[in-house]
Design a protein around this motif. Structure first.
Motif, short mmCIF file in Angstrom:
data_model
loop_
_atom_site.label_atom_id
_atom_site.label_comp_id
_atom_site.label_asym_id
_atom_site.label_seq_id
_atom_site.Cartn_x
_atom_site.Cartn_y
_atom_site.Cartn_z
N ALA A 1 66.80 41.04 41.33
CA ALA A 1 67.76 42.15 41.39
C ALA A 1 68.93 42.04 40.42
N VAL A 2 68.83 41.25 39.35
CA VAL A 2 69.91 41.20 38.36
C VAL A 2 69.51 41.97 37.11
N ARG A 3 70.50 42.52 36.42
CA ARG A 3 70.25 43.17 35.15
C ARG A 3 70.19 42.07 34.10
N THR A 4 69.12 42.05 33.34
CA THR A 4 68.90 40.99 32.37
C THR A 4 68.06 41.52 31.22
N THR A 5 67.71 40.65 30.32
CA THR A 5 66.86 41.00 29.19
C THR A 5 65.44 40.53 29.45
N HIS A 6 64.48 41.42 29.24
CA HIS A 6 63.08 41.03 29.27
C HIS A 6 62.61 40.90 27.83
N ARG A 7 61.88 39.82 27.55
CA ARG A 7 61.35 39.57 26.21
C ARG A 7 59.83 39.63 26.25
N LEU A 8 59.29 40.37 25.32
CA LEU A 8 57.85 40.60 25.26
C LEU A 8 57.31 40.08 23.93
N ARG A 9 56.13 39.46 23.98
CA ARG A 9 55.43 38.98 22.78
C ARG A 9 53.98 39.38 22.90
N ALA A 10 53.48 40.13 21.93
CA ALA A 10 52.06 40.52 21.94
C ALA A 10 51.50 40.31 20.54
N SER A 11 50.34 39.66 20.47
CA SER A 11 49.72 39.34 19.18
C SER A 11 48.31 39.89 19.12
N PRO A 12 48.08 40.92 18.29
CA PRO A 12 46.73 41.48 18.19
C PRO A 12 45.77 40.50 17.51
#
Length: 167
Positions: free
Chosen positions: A13-24
Motif C-alpha cells: 500500500a505504498v506509492r513507489t516506483t515499479h521497474r520493468l525489464r523485458a528482453s525480446p
C-alpha cells in the motif's frame, strides 16, 4: 517466474516506483508495450490512472549495462489503462528493438495492500512480431532483502542482564 517487475519499495500500500525489464528473443518493431498486472486481484491500486507524469524512465538498453541508451519516453503517443490492471503505452512511431536489447521502464504506482508474489506479464507488440514475457512482482518481505527475497542479514547486538551478550 522471473522478477519481471520490481517494486523499489515492496511494502504493501505504498506509492513507489515499479521497474520493468523485458528482453525480446528476436527483433521487434514495437508499436506498444502492455503491462498486465491483472492475472490476480492484487494490482497496483492506482495503475488505472497512470499518466505521462508517472513515467520516470522508458528506453532501450542496447549495451546490456542496465541503463537506457536510447530513450523512447517522448515517443509515447497515448496511454490506455484499465481498472483490471492493464496499461498500454502506444508509440507514435515504431520503436526498433534487436534481439538481446532490453526495454527498461520505471513508473510511479501504489502497491496493492498485499504481500507475496503476484503474476505480471509484459507484451512488446509490433505489426508483425510481438514478444510476451511472463513473470512476477513481489510485495512485502518477499520483495525486500539483499541476499534474496525476504532475507535480513543484519546482526543485532543485545545486552541481557549482567555481562551476557547475545548476537
Amino acid at each position: 517466474g522471473a522478477d519481471l517487475v520490481a517494486a523499489v519499495d515492496a511494502s504493501p500500500a505504498v506509492r513507489t516506483t515499479h521497474r520493468l525489464r523485458a528482453s525480446p528473443t528476436e527483433a521487434v518493431r514495437m508499436r506498444s508495450v502492455t503491462v498486465e498486472y491483472g492475472e490476480s486481484d492484487a494490482i497496483p491500486t492506482d495503475v488505472y490512472r497512470l499518466s505521462r507524469g508517472d513515467i520516470e524512465t522508458l528506453g532501450i538498453d542496447t549495451t546490456g549495462d542496465g541503463t537506457v541508451d536510447r530513450s523512447v519516453r517522448f515517443s509515447v503517443g497515448n496511454i490506455r489503462t484499465s481498472t483490471d490492471g492493464t496499461v498500454t503505452l502506444a508509440f507514435d512511431r515504431a520503436v526498433p528493438l534487436d534481439a538481446g536489447d532490453t526495454l527498461l521502464a520505471s513508473y510511479a504506482v501504489t502497491n496493492p495492500d498485499t504481500t507475496g508474489t503476484e503474476p505480471v506479464s509484459v507484451t512488446l507488440a509490433g505489426a508483425s512480431v510481438s514478444h510476451t514475457e511472463r513473470g512476477v512482482v513481489r510485495y512485502g518481505p518477499a520483495g525486500q532483502g539483499s541476499l534474496g527475497h525476504g532475507v535480513d542479514a543484519r546482526v543485532y547486538k543485545t545486552q541481557i542482564g549482567e555481562g551476557a551478550t547475545v548476537f
